[in-house]
Design a protein around this motif. Sequence first.
Motif, mmCIF file in Angstrom:
data_model
loop_
_atom_site.group_PDB
_atom_site.id
_atom_site.type_symbol
_atom_site.label_atom_id
_atom_site.label_comp_id
_atom_site.label_asym_id
_atom_site.label_seq_id
_atom_site.Cartn_x
_atom_site.Cartn_y
_atom_site.Cartn_z
ATOM 1 N N SER A 58 -9.358 -1.408 4.297
ATOM 2 C CA SER A 58 -7.925 -1.691 4.268
ATOM 3 C C SER A 58 -7.559 -2.217 2.886
ATOM 4 O O SER A 58 -8.350 -2.899 2.236
ATOM 5 C CB SER A 58 -7.558 -2.741 5.316
ATOM 6 N N GLU A 59 -6.337 -1.907 2.455
ATOM 7 C CA GLU A 59 -5.869 -2.384 1.168
ATOM 8 C C GLU A 59 -5.052 -3.652 1.356
ATOM 9 O O GLU A 59 -4.284 -3.762 2.309
ATOM 10 C CB GLU A 59 -5.006 -1.317 0.489
ATOM 11 N N TYR A 60 -5.234 -4.601 0.444
ATOM 12 C CA TYR A 60 -4.494 -5.853 0.505
ATOM 13 C C TYR A 60 -4.291 -6.400 -0.898
ATOM 14 O O TYR A 60 -4.948 -5.970 -1.847
ATOM 15 C CB TYR A 60 -5.196 -6.881 1.400
ATOM 16 N N SER A 106 0.820 -1.202 0.000
ATOM 17 C CA SER A 106 0.000 0.000 0.000
ATOM 18 C C SER A 106 0.866 1.268 0.000
ATOM 19 O O SER A 106 0.622 2.200 -0.770
ATOM 20 C CB SER A 106 -0.935 -0.021 1.212
ATOM 21 N N CYS A 126 -10.822 -3.468 0.922
ATOM 22 C CA CYS A 126 -11.918 -4.215 1.530
ATOM 23 C C CYS A 126 -13.159 -3.325 1.567
ATOM 24 O O CYS A 126 -13.089 -2.181 2.023
ATOM 25 C CB CYS A 126 -11.527 -4.634 2.944
ATOM 26 N N CYS A 152 -10.628 -10.558 3.165
ATOM 27 C CA CYS A 152 -9.798 -9.492 3.733
ATOM 28 C C CYS A 152 -8.957 -10.031 4.894
ATOM 29 O O CYS A 152 -9.494 -10.463 5.918
ATOM 30 C CB CYS A 152 -10.657 -8.327 4.218
#
Length: 125
Positions: free
Chosen positions: A68-70, A2, A63, A84
């Motif tokens: 949140s970024e993943y 990220s 998500c 997530c």
Amino acid sequence: MSLYRRLRDGGFAAAEALVAAYRHYGSVCEPPQRISFDRAFDLVAHTDGLWLTSVQSFSLVACPTCHSEYLAAYGSAPRSNDECPFCKLVQRYGTDQRVQASFPVRPLPDLSQLDLGLHRLLNGR
């Protein structure tokens, strides 16, 4: 990934962004780090199609629940938080000692010691 992505979007070269993002990761994670620099290099290469490959295998997704970024398979578009990893960590935190050890609770700062100027503002002083 990220932070790497934000640095790249800000105009940094891939190598500079990778090194800076990994240094930041190392500064905020409890040792030993779970991801080696070699693994971070590999993830960047397969996310941006750089250095090792011209094919993008991963993409950064957000998500829809916690935002949140993943990393996910390239072209993925999550419709729920089922995949997530951050939502899963939060769900397991209370019962999984390994997760608790990796992410220890840190006390919040004592804001009563910080002069925010609100007292003066509210009292007209």
